[in-house]
Structure formats: C-alpha cells, structure tokens
Scaffold this motif. Structure first.
Motif, PDB file in Angstrom:
ATOM      1  N   CYS B 315       0.817  -1.202   0.000  1.00  0.00           N
ATOM      2  CA  CYS B 315       0.000   0.000   0.000  1.00  0.00           C
ATOM      3  C   CYS B 315       0.853   1.254   0.000  1.00  0.00           C
ATOM      4  CB  CYS B 315      -0.861  -0.079   1.261  1.00  0.00           C
ATOM      5  SG  CYS B 315      -2.165   1.054   1.284  1.00  0.00           S
ATOM      6  N   ASP B 316       0.597   2.094  -0.981  1.00  0.00           N
ATOM      7  CA  ASP B 316       1.276   3.385  -1.051  1.00  0.00           C
ATOM      8  C   ASP B 316       0.630   4.297  -0.004  1.00  0.00           C
ATOM      9  OD1 ASP B 316       2.356   5.758  -1.715  1.00  0.00           O
ATOM     10  OD2 ASP B 316       1.705   5.771  -3.807  1.00  0.00           O
ATOM     11  N   SER B 318       1.528   7.606   0.450  1.00  0.00           N
ATOM     12  CA  SER B 318       1.719   9.030   0.196  1.00  0.00           C
ATOM     13  C   SER B 318       0.353   9.673   0.057  1.00  0.00           C
ATOM     14  CB  SER B 318       2.536   9.228  -1.066  1.00  0.00           C
ATOM     15  OG  SER B 318       1.852   8.673  -2.154  1.00  0.00           O
ATOM     16  N   ILE B 348       6.488   4.220   1.026  1.00  0.00           N
ATOM     17  CA  ILE B 348       6.653   5.401   0.190  1.00  0.00           C
ATOM     18  C   ILE B 348       7.838   5.091  -0.707  1.00  0.00           C
ATOM     19  CG2 ILE B 348       7.353   7.805   0.161  1.00  0.00           C
ATOM     20  CD1 ILE B 348       5.569   8.242   2.537  1.00  0.00           C
ATOM     21  N   GLU B 349       8.876   4.585  -0.037  1.00  0.00           N
ATOM     22  CA  GLU B 349      10.032   4.125  -0.789  1.00  0.00           C
ATOM     23  C   GLU B 349      10.418   2.722  -0.337  1.00  0.00           C
ATOM     24  OE1 GLU B 349      14.098   6.349  -1.761  1.00  0.00           O
ATOM     25  OE2 GLU B 349      13.934   5.515   0.238  1.00  0.00           O
ATOM     26  N   THR B 382       7.758   9.358  -3.557  1.00  0.00           N
ATOM     27  CA  THR B 382       7.267   8.006  -3.831  1.00  0.00           C
ATOM     28  C   THR B 382       8.108   7.394  -4.946  1.00  0.00           C
ATOM     29  OG1 THR B 382       5.141   9.047  -3.617  1.00  0.00           O
ATOM     30  CG2 THR B 382       5.159   6.712  -4.127  1.00  0.00           C
ATOM     31  N   TYR B 384       8.028   3.791  -6.822  1.00  0.00           N
ATOM     32  CA  TYR B 384       7.473   2.443  -6.957  1.00  0.00           C
ATOM     33  C   TYR B 384       8.540   1.425  -7.303  1.00  0.00           C
ATOM     34  CZ  TYR B 384       2.648   3.855  -6.419  1.00  0.00           C
ATOM     35  OH  TYR B 384       1.469   4.296  -5.899  1.00  0.00           O
ATOM     36  N   ALA B 387      10.439   0.527  -4.269  1.00  0.00           N
ATOM     37  CA  ALA B 387       9.605  -0.239  -3.350  1.00  0.00           C
ATOM     38  C   ALA B 387       9.475  -1.684  -3.821  1.00  0.00           C
ATOM     39  CB  ALA B 387       8.223   0.403  -3.241  1.00  0.00           C
ATOM     40  N   GLY B 409      -2.307   1.862  -5.086  1.00  0.00           N
ATOM     41  CA  GLY B 409      -1.452   3.012  -5.348  1.00  0.00           C
ATOM     42  C   GLY B 409      -1.837   3.706  -6.627  1.00  0.00           C
ATOM     43  N   SER B 413       5.163   7.711  -9.948  1.00  0.00           N
ATOM     44  CA  SER B 413       6.476   7.368  -9.427  1.00  0.00           C
ATOM     45  C   SER B 413       7.486   8.493  -9.619  1.00  0.00           C
ATOM     46  CB  SER B 413       6.956   6.077 -10.099  1.00  0.00           C
ATOM     47  OG  SER B 413       7.970   5.484  -9.363  1.00  0.00           O
TER      48      SER B 413
END
Lengths: 305, 479
Positions: B315-316, B318, B348-349, B382, B384, B387, B409, B413
């Motif tokens: 799950c993002d 941000s 987030i990262e 952020t 992606y 991540a 999300g 990116s």
C-alpha cells in the motif's frame, strides 16, 4: 479417422460447423501427430470449448469433459470408492462372512481368510469412475476436454501434470491403470490466473481471439441459412464496434448469432436504433452495459448504415 | 535448420524468455510433420512452442521479426528457409558485411588485448556481432538494462542508471559507424560502388539495432480483467472520491462498510457450511456404528477445510492514495475471517510490514498508529520501482500460489525508473495480482503515472476511488 494434413483438418472441421483459422488447424494437426495436449487461451465465448467438440466430431470419438472449479480434487476428477455401497454390502453379507470364517480355528487364520477375500470389496464394482479415469480406461480413443483449468487449485494442476505426462493412474487397491489409447487432450483457460511453467511446457499453446470480420461473417452465414448479405455485414460490423466499447462483458460469437437470429425473427432488413434497443438484451448481459451502448448509439449507427 | 533454430532460441533466452530443452525438441519434432517452407506454418509452430502465454507473444513476435526478417543469420549456409523470409539486406551484401566485420576485428585484434579491461569493449563486440548477423550478444546487453537494479540512495534519487546505459549503447553504435566508415575508406580491395552499398547496408543494420533498443514491447495482456463501470450502490455518497470526504461523510462511509462486512461474513459462512460436506469419513463412521451394534446408521462426512486464500497488500501511503487505502485496509482486516491470513505492507520508498498493528488493535486505531509510525519517512518521494525492488529482496517469501497480492497506489512514481519487470516476477509467485488505483481510469498514464506500464503485468486492474467502486471490488473478491 485421424487427420491427414493441415488442410484436411480445415475441411473436416468446416464440415462439422466450426471454421478454424490456419493457426488453429495447424495446431490441432500437430497435437494429433505428436500426441501432446493443447492449451487454449482466449476471452470467453470465442469457441474454445466448441473447438474440442468439433475435434471429437471430426475424429468420431467420444468427448469426455471435466469442468474445473475451485476445490476440485481427485475424488471428483479421477475416482472415488463408493463407501456407502461398500458399507451396505458388508451389512447385507454379514451372514456370508460368518460362513467364510467359520472353518478357521484361530483369529489369525480368520483374518487371513478375510484378507484373501478383500478383493471382493475393492473391485471395480465399488469404484466410481470420474472423467479422468473414464478417459484413461476407455478402450476407444477419446477427446478429453479439461475446461477452465485456471479455476482449479495449484494442487490439482500438479496432479494433472503427472497424469498428462504418463497417462497412467495408480489405485492402491487395484493397481496401475495405463491408458489403452492416448486421449486427445484439450485444456482451456480464461486466464484467471497464470498456469505453471511445468504445465505449459507439456502443452502446445494456442491463443484464440475474437474472429476476424470475414470469419465471423462465414460463421453467421453457415449457422443462419437465408440471412440477407446486407443485414449480415451490418450485424458483424455493429458487433465489432460494440466489442470496442468499454463493456463488462463483450458480446461473443454465440451472442452475435442470437442477435442475428432475433433480428431475422423480427423481420428487420436494416439495423435501426429502434431495432437495436428492442433486441439489445440478446447482446448485452449486464445492466451497466446497456447504458454504455445507449450512450454510444450515434457512433454505432454511423457504422451500421 | 536445427542450427538456425538453436540460434534463435539463444536470442529468445537472452531476452529473458524461458524455453526448455523439451520445448525445443517438441518444436523440432513438429517441424518434421508440417511443411515448414510455408512461413506461416513455420511461425505457428515456433510460436506455439516458445511463447506459451498471450503476454509472451508480443516479445516473441518482435524477436521473430528481428531474427528471421531483419537479420539473416546463418541462413546462408543452411539454406533451410525459403527466400521470402530473407527480407532486408540482400544476401550478397550481408555476406560481405560479415566479412568486413571479420576483417575489422582481425585488424583490431592486436589492440584489443590492451583494451580488454575497458567497459565499452564488450558492447563494441556485441554491436559488431549484430552487424555480422548475430544479434545474441546485443540482445543480452539490452536486457541487462531492463534488469539492472537502481542503487538505493538516501540523498539524491534519479533514474539515470538506466538512461546512461542506454546512452552508452547509442554512443557505441555511433563509434562503430565511424570506425566502419574509416575502415571502408582505407580498404583498397573494394570498388567505390561496393563501398556505398555496404555503407548503406551497415547504416540500415545499425539503425535496426537502435530501434530494438528504443522500442519497448507493448504487452498484450489478454487476461487482464478491467472493470470500469460500477454499480450505483449509494447515489451521492458512493460517488464522492475518498479524498474529498468530509468528517461526517467519513463516519457514514465507515458505517456502511461495517454493515457490508457483516453481510459478507454471513454469506460466506453460510456458503461454507453448505459446501463443506466432503467424502465419507470411514474411520469415524465405523467408530459411530459401534453404538448401533455395528450397523453404520450414522454416516460421517469429512468436512473440507475452508477455502481461504492469503491476502498480501502493498500500500502506497503518500498523501493522495492514503485516503483511499485506509478504507481498503479497514475493510480487509474487518473481513479477516474470510481469508486465512492478511498481511500488509505500506511504502513510500521502503516497504514496511504493518501487519502487527492490525493484530493487536482494532482496524481504525491501527491505521492511526501506522500514520504516526516514525519508521515511515514522509519526506521522501514516492518511488514504486525502489519499493518493488526492496519488496522482492526482503519479502518475496510471503507470496505463494495461494496468495492474492493487492497493490494499492496511484502508480505516480515521480518519473523514476518504474521497474515493471519486477512486477512480473512478483506476479509469477502469487495466484493473482490486483492493482487498485484511487485515480479514475482517464488519468492513468498521464503525467508521471506509470499505470499503463504496470497494468500490463497485472491480473486485474481497477479504479477504486469511491465507495461504490470499493463495494464492487470487495464483493468480487470475497464472493
């Protein structure tokens, strides 16, 4: 009778009412020659199952179908002992069993005596054959259709692998049953999930898409004799346009057929807005899709005329 | 013939397609059965054996085109294929070109020993091979770019790693062009007419190499399930984007979700009890029959273990995404009884495992705690790609064939390297990969959104930005 060449596949399948593309007929021919299963992918309603039926018709073989679903296991796909029947028989034969053991002196001897008769209870009589075992134990070659394999669990897929490579099953109480003739196996998938590499490796892959414009026309012409050429191309064009729309469920070939049929029954020579709305429920099977078609009616009609 | 196909396969493998020896054998066996001089048949056989899903077919077609049409490797000596597949450079010319490359290589041979340690050297060799009609090494170089990892850096983030590698190849192409032109000029054995022809052929070939580098295959993801229209469960409230909900509306949404959860739990348990009757349990039946003097009056069935999958969410957190994600997590954890396990990561990262928050707290409270967790660095951008990379390195073992991975999300990116092949490797590990995007579909792919790229690797992608869409999704997932 087996297929002789790619061309032969084409002509014979057309005779059964299935119009194969060259790719399809090539792969069907290859699968027969190399005795490999065919894994067919494609959107719903493009004739994946129909292809298997047509193959069975052409080869004049029986088709055995296994519909996969989540939770399908060996007892539903391969075989199962008829426990209730076994128990019932034991009860009914109680007296007889007493007779059998009456001559023995010790318990050990009695057990031995019973053991020598256990085949009676684990025989084919108490075995419920399911599609896979039926396909393997059949004397005449059959076409085995394993439908919607992507719906089954990974465990079942692994089990299927074993079966597809050797075409034999071991039933502990009876022994190993080897296929007398290799069935022509067709697996279909709607791509709900990806199949394992191991399964893909054993199969020839075939992707079927919605038919091309001309092919769809040929199909309609064959299935609905007497349809006007003008209406025919209008129907196919409109359906192609509807497929481009953003729908929950795109109309497939059988729905095109239904629609063309209902237009014929209503004696429409042209596709008008009114006619489309009246017959839309043969094409769209979702409430939301209705709205989308309604919204784009102008665009659809432009093509139709 | 066999040689040509083997060469083609090594090219495919260089481009990360998985082709086993068994498949090669199958293919060769099948070619014996059909008339492979007909190119469409030849293509069908190769495709049926080497590209075993719709996704791979795009890549296969590109390589097939490059290998059998644009290059004409090895075909001269074997002559296995018909003339019409040998499009592009005429045979004679390409022979000469290959010869020329050989000469150039001989000439450079002595110098090369000194240069061996230099980086660009391998690339030069690959390009020369390409010119001589063997694209294998070149494809490997290009694939390396797609697979290279970005270095995690705390201060300064960029996607330069990939870009600079691309640039290097382009420079290499120019370098080789110059070298060849020089070499052609200095070569006395050639006539002027030949030189211009050869130069043209060379340019054409090298341009193809550049094309191959620059075009990316648009994956045709036929299996992708996309739901764009949604049912109108709630007229006004259901259509408000999660990010625009007022405080009172949020409460209302929560109540609706609670009701929905109860309803769904009820349906699933009822369905389970009806479907759980399995095979006859012989052991228990005989045990019970003792009560009735050995008559099996009561037949006991084995109950099946409930069909439950594991859910992993990534799950993002941000800003814009979080407002939607909190409802999503809320509902998933409320429905825990429907799944065997729910695990969740926020990022987030760097992905962070937050399952423990939900284990000991009620979902709404857990969400509050997560937002205040000091381990999440809200000051970074952020990313992606990063991540996914870290998820692959540290948490990939969480995925198995019974897991549904849900990524929540907006796929924005910040123009950093999207690393979509990683998503592919994640999908291969799990049962289904579902992407929920709080943005509506018309915004996908605009600006820095990489959704179009990611979408082609998912099993399902849908917009999930308001209550109606959320309800649709949850019902589809649970029922």
């Amino acid at each position: 009778m087996l297929f002789k060449s790619v061309k032969d596949v084409q002509t014979r399948m057309e005779r059964t009412g299935y119009i194969p593309s060259q790719e399809i007929s090539t792969i069907v021919f290859l699968a027969q020659e190399t005795q490999k299963p065919v894994l067919i992918e494609g959107p719903a309603g493009v004739g994946k199952t129909e292809l298997a039926k047509s193959i069975a018709l052409c080869l004049e073989q029986e088709m055995i179908r296994l519909q996969c679903y989540e939770g399908l296991d060996e007892s539903k796909a391969l075989y199962e002992w008829a426990y209730a029947k076994q128990l019932l028989y034991t009860q009914m034969l109680k007296e007889k069993i007493k007779d059998v053991v009456s001559t023995t002196a010790t318990l050990a001897e009695a057990v031995d005596e019973i053991a020598s008769h256990e085949d009676a209870f684990f025989s084919r009589r108490f075995l419920q054959t399911r599609p896979l075992l039926a396909a393997i134990s059949s004397i005449d070659p059959v076409v085995l259709l394993i439908d919607e394999i992507d719906k089954s669990d990974p465990e079942f897929e692994a089990f299927l692998l074993e079966l597809l490579s050797d075409f034999q099953v071991t039933i502990p109480e009876i022994g190993t049953i080897t296929a007398k003739s290799r069935p022509f196996v067709v697996l279909t998938s709607n791509n709900y999930r990806d199949m394992s590499d191991a399964l893909k490796r054993r199969c020839i892959h075939l992707y079927i898409d919605y038919p091309a414009f001309e092919t769809e026309k040929t199909i309609l012409r064959m299935k609905i004799p007497g349809i006007q050429e003008r209406l025919l191309s209008q129907v196919v064009q409109t359906v192609a346009k509807i497929r481009e729309l953003d729908l929950k469920k795109k109309p497939c070939i059988s729905e095109t057929l239904d629609w063309a049929n209902s237009l014929m029954i209503l004696q429409q020579d042209d596709i008008t807005e009114d006619a489309l709305f009246k017959t839309l429920n043969t094409l769209c099977k979702h409430k939301a899709d209705y709205g989308v078609v309604r919204k784009n009616i102008g665009h659809l009609m432009k093509v139709g005329s | 013939m066999v040689n040509v196909i083997l060469k083609f396969i090594s090219c495919c493998r260089a481009a990360d397609m998985r082709i086993s020896t068994a498949e090669v054998l199958d293919c060769l066996n099948q070619l014996e059965v059909v008339d492979f001089c007909d190119e469409s048949l030849f293509n069908t056989v190769l495709r049926a054996n080497f590209a075993k899903s719709r996704r791979e077919q795009g890549e296969f077609d590109r390589l097939y085109q490059l290998f059998f049409h644009e290059m004409q490797t090895g075909l001269q000596s074997d002559g296995g294929l018909p003339e019409k597949t040998l499009a592009g450079v005429p045979d004679e010319l390409s022979d000469k070109l290959a010869q020329l490359v050989r000469q150039l290589r001989d000439q450079e041979g002595s110098r090369q020993i000194e240069l061996e340690k230099e980086q660009g050297n391998k690339l030069d060799q690959a390009l020369m091979d390409f010119l001589a009609g063997n694209p294998l090494a070149f494809i490997q170089e290009v694939q390396k770019i797609h697979n290279q990892d970005e270095k995690a850096s705390l201060l300064f983030k960029s996607n330069l790693g990939q870009l600079s590698s691309r640039l290097e190849i382009m420079l290499g192409v120019n370098r080789l062009k110059n070298k060849m032109v020089q070499f052609l000029g200095s070569n006395d054995s050639l006539v002027d007419a030949d030189v211009s022809g050869l130069e043209e052929a060379m340019n054409r070939q090298l341009n193809k190499a550049l094309d191959f580098l620059n075009t990316e295959v648009r994956l045709d993801n036929a299996g992708l399930k996309e739901t764009r229209t949604h049912e109108l469960h709630y007229k006004t409230l259901g259509e408000i984007p999660f990010s625009n909900l007022s405080c009172g509306e949020t409460q209302m949404v929560k109540q609706i979700i609670d009701r929905l959860v109860r309803k769904l739990e009820e349906i699933t348990t009822r369905r389970f009890s009806a479907a759980s009757r399995g095979m006859v349990d012989v052991k228990k039946t005989i045990q019970r029959s003792v009560k009735y003097l050995g008559v099996p009056l009561e037949i006991v069935h084995k109950s099946r273990s409930p069909r439950r999958g594991k859910i992993v969410t990534l799950c993002d957190v941000s800003g814009s995404v979080w407002s939607a994600a909190r409802f999503m997590l809320n509902i998933l954890y409320s429905l825990q009884t429907c799944f065997s396990r729910v695990k969740s990561y926020v990022f987030i990262e760097t992905p962070l495992d937050v399952s423990s928050f939900f284990k000991f707290n009620e979902p709404n409270k857990a969400i509050k705690q997560i937002l205040n967790d000091p381990r999440i660095n809200y000051n970074t951008r952020t990313d992606y790609g990063m991540a996914f990379q870290q998820f692959r390195d540290n948490h990939l073992q969480e995925l198995d064939k019974k897991t549904t991975l849900i990524i929540i999300g907006d796929a924005r990116s910040n123009y950093l390297n999207p690393r979509e092949p990683l998503l592919e490797s994640m999908r291969e590990r799990c049962k289904r990969l579902i992407w929920l995007n709080p943005e509506q579909e018309k915004f996908w792919g605009t600006g820095d959104s990489e959704m179009k790229k990611y979408r082609s690797h998912c099993n399902e992608a849908r917009a999930c930005g308001n209550l109606n869409q959320l309800i649709d999704f949850i019902e589809a997932l649970v029922l």
